[in-house]
Enzyme design. Sequence first.
Site, PDB file in Angstrom:
ATOM      1  N   SER A 196     -12.754 -33.243  31.347  1.00 35.13           N
ATOM      2  CA  SER A 196     -13.608 -32.342  30.572  1.00 35.13           C
ATOM      3  C   SER A 196     -13.265 -30.894  30.877  1.00 35.13           C
ATOM      4  CB  SER A 196     -15.080 -32.614  30.889  1.00 35.13           C
ATOM      5  OG  SER A 196     -15.434 -33.934  30.533  1.00 35.13           O
ATOM      6  N   SER A 224      -7.217 -36.863  32.014  1.00 36.04           N
ATOM      7  CA  SER A 224      -8.330 -37.155  32.914  1.00 36.04           C
ATOM      8  C   SER A 224      -7.891 -38.171  33.961  1.00 36.04           C
ATOM      9  CB  SER A 224      -9.516 -37.722  32.143  1.00 36.04           C
ATOM     10  OG  SER A 224     -10.526 -38.184  33.034  1.00 36.04           O
ATOM     11  N   HIS A 228      -9.413 -44.212  34.011  1.00 34.66           N
ATOM     12  CA  HIS A 228      -8.199 -43.819  33.304  1.00 34.66           C
ATOM     13  C   HIS A 228      -6.933 -44.412  33.942  1.00 34.66           C
ATOM     14  CE1 HIS A 228     -10.097 -41.186  30.337  1.00 34.66           C
ATOM     15  NE2 HIS A 228     -11.017 -41.023  31.274  1.00 34.66           N
TER      16      HIS A 228
END
Length: 438
Positions: free
Chosen positions: A88, A215, A220
Site C-alpha cells: 500500500s 507487496s 504474496h
Amino acid sequence: MGDIEELRQSILDQVADYYEKAHHNRTFEPGQTTVNYAGRVYDETEMQNMVSAVLDFWLTAGPYAEQFEKQLGDFIGVREVVPVNSGSSANLVALTTLCSRQLPEGLRPGDEVIAPAVSFPTTVNPIIQNRLTPVFIDSCLGDFNLDVSQLEAAVSPRTRALVFAHTLGNPADMDAVMEFVRRHDLFLLEDTCDALGAKWDGRMVGTFGEMATLSFYPAHHITMGEGGAVYTDRPKLAKIARAVRDWGRDCWCGYDNPVNGKCGIRFEREVPGIPGFYDHRYFYSEIGYNLKLTDPQAAMGLAQLQKLPEFIRRRKENFAYLYEGLKPYSEFLMLPTWHPKADPSWFAMPLLVREEAPFMRHELTRFLEANRVQTRLIFAGNILRQPAYAHIDHRVVGNLPNSDQVMRGGFFVGVYPGLDRPRLDYMLDTFGRFFKQL
C-alpha cells in the site's frame, strides 16, 4: 573476534534446530487442518537471516536491504528498486512521485487517472490522496482485468495517467494498454503486488510503465511479514521516490554515510532568505513520510528471493491442478481465462459463481469455510459500492455491470506453494461435496 563468530554460529545453529523441531513437517488432517488461501513458506534460512540481522543490531534498512534491492532488481530486470514498508505504501510512494514538482510534466491536482472499478482499495487510494480524480472503467469477466475496450471512452482533456493491477497475477492486455498510453501520452503505473514473476509476451509485467509496485505481505509471492517495493528504470523517479519514502528529504546518500555526503556538498545547501548553508539531510524537496522497511525484514526477503523461482513454478502447478479439478463444475462456476501472450504468476485461483447458478456465492463460500477451506473475495468488487467511496469525486464509464457481477459472485481460493497434493485434493473434494447436494 573468533569467540564472537563462534558464538554467532552457535546461535544460528540453534535457530536451525528450533525451526526443525517447532516449524517443520506440520501434518495435514483433512477436515481439521485449515487449507489456507495463502501463507508464508519458509525454512531455517529466513529465521537465521533475521536473527543475524538482529545480532548486527541494524534496526532500520541497512546491509540486507541494500543486497535485497540489487537482487530483486536483477530478478525483475530493472535498474532501481525502492523498498518500503508495505505494498500500500508502495502505491502511495509511486503515485506521489509522479505528482512531484520536480517533474515539469508531472500530475497535478484535478488531473484524471483511469483505473478499473474492480480494484484493491490501496491501488485507488493514492489517486484520491493526491487530489487527483479517478475515472473508473469496467473489468472483464474471466481474467478480471481492466476492460481495454473502454479506455478510449474514459479519456478527457484532463486525463494524465492509467493505474491498474494485474489481477491475481494474471497479466492485462499490455499490447492494448501500451498502444493507448503512448497515443495519449499518459503515465502508466502498474500494480504488480499480486504478480511478481508474471510476463506478457516474454517481458516481466511492471517493466512497461514509468513505475510499478510490489507487496511482500505474507499472502504474496515472497514475504517479509510486511513490506513492499517501488521499481523503475528511471533514476530520477527513483530519487524522488526515495525522498517521498524518507520524510521528503532531498538527501540521496542511500546506504553510504560519508561525512560530507555522497554528493560531496552536504553542508553547502542554500535556503532562500536564510544566511549561510543548510545540512541537506534536513532539506526537504517533497511532501514525504517515513515508509522504510527494517533490515531484519530485508534479511528475510533475501532468503525468500532464493526460493522465488520455485515458488512461481509451484503456484503454476497448483493452479493447473485445481483448474482441471474444477472443470466438472463449470456449469456453475466461471473458471479463469488468460490471454495467449500472458504467462501468469498466479496469486490465487479466481472463480465466479454464474448468474444462473441455483445458489449464491455466500452459500458456497460458507460451506467451504465451514469445512476449513479458506476463501477470499475479489478485493473490493465494484469499489464505488463500498461505503468509503460513496462520496468521492470521480467519473465513470457506463454502469459497470461486470464490476457488479464480480461483487455478487467473485471469489478465490489458494494456489500458494504451501499447498501440497493432499490439501488440493481435499479442497476439490469439498467443492464436490457442495455440488452433490444441489
